[in-house]
Design an enzyme around this catalytic site. Sequence first.
Site, PDB file in Angstrom:
ATOM      1  N   MET A   6       0.817  -1.199   0.000  1.00 24.27           N
ATOM      2  CA  MET A   6       0.000   0.000   0.000  1.00 24.27           C
ATOM      3  C   MET A   6       0.850   1.247   0.000  1.00 24.27           C
ATOM      4  SD  MET A   6      -3.128  -0.608  -0.400  1.00 24.27           S
ATOM      5  CE  MET A   6      -3.500   1.122  -0.187  1.00 24.27           C
ATOM      6  N   CYS A  37      -4.176   3.480   9.227  1.00 24.25           N
ATOM      7  CA  CYS A  37      -4.832   2.455   8.418  1.00 24.25           C
ATOM      8  C   CYS A  37      -4.438   1.034   8.798  1.00 24.25           C
ATOM      9  CB  CYS A  37      -4.521   2.670   6.938  1.00 24.25           C
ATOM     10  SG  CYS A  37      -4.946   4.312   6.326  1.00 24.25           S
ATOM     11  N   THR A  38      -3.433   0.867   9.630  1.00 18.98           N
ATOM     12  CA  THR A  38      -2.996  -0.462  10.041  1.00 18.98           C
ATOM     13  C   THR A  38      -4.094  -1.162  10.846  1.00 18.98           C
ATOM     14  OG1 THR A  38      -0.656   0.130  10.067  1.00 18.98           O
ATOM     15  CG2 THR A  38      -1.312  -1.729  11.431  1.00 18.98           C
ATOM     16  N   HIS A  58      -9.313 -12.500   1.620  1.00 15.81           N
ATOM     17  CA  HIS A  58      -8.144 -11.682   1.330  1.00 15.81           C
ATOM     18  C   HIS A  58      -7.013 -12.545   0.769  1.00 15.81           C
ATOM     19  CE1 HIS A  58     -10.176  -8.664   3.877  1.00 15.81           C
ATOM     20  NE2 HIS A  58      -9.432  -7.789   3.233  1.00 15.81           N
ATOM     21  N   HIS A  59      -5.978 -11.877   0.309  1.00 17.73           N
ATOM     22  CA  HIS A  59      -4.807 -12.538  -0.276  1.00 17.73           C
ATOM     23  C   HIS A  59      -4.047 -13.360   0.763  1.00 17.73           C
ATOM     24  CE1 HIS A  59      -2.330  -9.393   1.668  1.00 17.73           C
ATOM     25  NE2 HIS A  59      -3.321  -8.584   1.306  1.00 17.73           N
ATOM     26  N   LYS A  87      -1.874 -11.730   3.836  1.00 13.89           N
ATOM     27  CA  LYS A  87      -2.453 -10.943   4.929  1.00 13.89           C
ATOM     28  C   LYS A  87      -2.204 -11.625   6.261  1.00 13.89           C
ATOM     29  CE  LYS A  87      -6.699  -8.517   6.285  1.00 13.89           C
ATOM     30  NZ  LYS A  87      -5.971  -7.236   6.431  1.00 13.89           N
ATOM     31  N   GLY A 146      -9.661  -6.430   9.755  1.00 11.55           N
ATOM     32  CA  GLY A 146     -10.148  -5.305  10.540  1.00 11.55           C
ATOM     33  C   GLY A 146     -11.476  -4.791  10.023  1.00 11.55           C
TER      34      GLY A 146
END
Length: 253
Positions: free
Chosen positions: A13, A85-86, A143-144, A147, A153
């Site tokens: 990101m 954003c974490t 998700h990938h 992750k 989250g």
Amino acid sequence: MVRVIMHGCNGRMGQVITEMIAKEAEMEIVAGVDLSDHIQNSYPVFKSMKDCDVEADVVIDFANAKAVDGLLDVCVERNLPCVLCTTGLSEEQLAHVKEASGKVAILRSANMSMGINLLMKLLKDAVPVLAAAGYDMEIVEKHHNQKLDAPSGTAIALADVMNQAAGGDYEYVYDRSTRREKRPEKEIGISAVRGGTIVGDHDVIFAGQDEVITFSHMAYSRKLFATGAVSAARFLAGKPAGMYDMSRVIEGK
């Protein structure tokens, strides 16, 4: 000009946001923070926020949960607004975030997508009706395979919105494999799928008598989250201390 420090600049990101801000006329990344130095950036990169001595207006954080406490301390010390954003933060870290927001502007969101934040708004209206009618509520997120946290989250944030809208007395269940009993009524099941390069899919399922209602959100590119983070940083720069969220960014106030 909004001067940005990119915390986690060499992550996936971080690099997407780096490319995006490079095309912005009124924003620039003046420094990055990352333990990894495998990428050559156009700005100086430091190992930690404490080492970063570059003046800035706001921090965008897409790093690791382990680094959040140090990040918050530096932001408070320097009165530096932070777009956090974490995900995967502990209860202690969430308390740290709340404490820090009393001294500096912090925008925390488990998902920077406008679509996800609109979905949360829709759920606030849908849940009281469907929960009262006896619909079971489930979340499936995908998700990938890189992750680290599960469930996501975003899934937890969706569950929190649903729980609050339903009265606040629901239990979250992540694994039913050890149980031999029928499903309780006051339960929100959250299932995590990890595989391939899935950017992020979230399905909110309401299963009732003879019908199923599903709210779905699919992210096809990380640019979706980068766009939200950049918009949030532009919004947060210069704001007074307090806790902000993406709904404020969408409303522009």
